[in-house]
Design an enzyme around this catalytic site. Structure first.
Site, short mmCIF file in Angstrom:
data_model
loop_
_atom_site.label_atom_id
_atom_site.label_comp_id
_atom_site.label_asym_id
_atom_site.label_seq_id
_atom_site.Cartn_x
_atom_site.Cartn_y
_atom_site.Cartn_z
N SER A 150 3.03 2.23 -10.47
CA SER A 150 3.77 1.78 -9.47
C SER A 150 5.47 1.79 -9.89
CB SER A 150 3.79 0.27 -9.54
OG SER A 150 3.86 0.23 -8.26
N ALA A 151 6.03 1.24 -10.21
CA ALA A 151 8.06 1.53 -10.13
C ALA A 151 7.44 2.83 -11.56
CB ALA A 151 7.74 0.34 -10.53
N HIS A 184 1.42 3.40 -4.29
CA HIS A 184 0.93 2.27 -3.10
C HIS A 184 0.22 2.89 -1.67
CE1 HIS A 184 0.63 -0.90 -6.20
NE2 HIS A 184 2.38 -0.33 -6.31
N GLU A 236 -3.79 4.17 -3.52
CA GLU A 236 -3.84 3.93 -4.88
C GLU A 236 -5.34 3.79 -5.69
OE1 GLU A 236 -4.21 -1.18 -3.84
OE2 GLU A 236 -2.26 -1.11 -4.11
#
Length: 231
Positions: free
Chosen positions: A120-121, A157, A192
């Site tokens: 993610s981040a 995402h 994802e």
């Protein structure tokens, strides 16, 4: 350079990091049994201690140690065999990385052989900038420039299309807005369950589905599982 950039910490209903545990273990190889330096700064809603414990428990690896436990963070990065960056809010993550002056230290460590993995981040900041994050700007970092280990934009995402009953912009619309303002950039949108495995100057798409490539005034291209991108 070796890196593993995962779109998300979960895939469908498989639970936290379960879908990627095997990928991470294979990626680290013998370094799985060595200390793994964890950067928890994106985890706004949990303490650094809580985040460290959550990742340790999910990966079933007690060798994971958060960077906040070190008085000299730069030295910890320089000595790390592997660096793990967790997901959360990208703006907070980069604000902290700039606050502690760690950006160049991480870049140099990875270029000199330290393995990097994140979700993610943690994957978003491995790209050229953080400008295609999905996160709310809850704090202003010093710059939108990130690690640039993968010299293109990453959108984690990724969900395609308009959500039923939602009147806001789709993800495609938002990414095309970015390209109108930044016409020479390339975006890789990772659903994802996918990620990029970087080895040297190649990034291979791994996971459970294809990804997409966005460029200004070009048709959206599909990146197939197993496809390799020159970086």
């Amino acid at each position: 350079m070796k890196a593993l950039l995962l779109s998300a910490s979960g895939y469908k209903d498989t639970g936290y990091l379960n879908h990627s545990k095997g990928w991470i273990k294979e990626f680290l190889g013998k370094d799985w049994d060595e200390e793994i330096l964890f950067i928890p700064f994106a985890g706004v809603t949990r303490t650094n201690d809580e985040y460290e414990k959550r990742v340790r428990d999910a990966l079933e690896n007690q060798n994971i140690k958060s960077i906040h436990r070190y008085s000299d963070m730069k030295k910890a990065i320089k000595n790390a065999k592997s660096i793990c960056v967790g997901g959360g809010n990208t703006f907070m993550l980069m604000a902290k990385i700039y606050e502690f002056d760690l950006l160049e230290e991480i870049q140099n460590a990875v270029k000199n052989g330290t393995k990097y993995f994140g979700w993610s981040a943690g994957a978003n900041i491995a790209g050229k900038t953080m400008m295609t994050t999905n996160d709310m700007p809850i704090i202003m970092p010093k710059s939108f420039k990130t690690l640039n280990l993968f010299p293109y934009q990453i959108n984690p995402h990724f969900i395609s299309g308009q959500i039923k009953g939602h009147n806001g912009e789709s993800r495609e619309t938002r990414l095309n807005e970015f390209l109108i303002a930044n016409q020479n950039e390339i975006i890789y949108a990772l659903p994802e369950g996918t990620g990029f495995l970087i080895n040297g100057n190649e990034a291979e798409l791994i996971g459970h589905c294809d990804a997409l490539k966005f460029e200004y005034k070009k048709d959206v291209a599909t990146v197939k599982l197993g496809e390799k991108i020159k970086i």
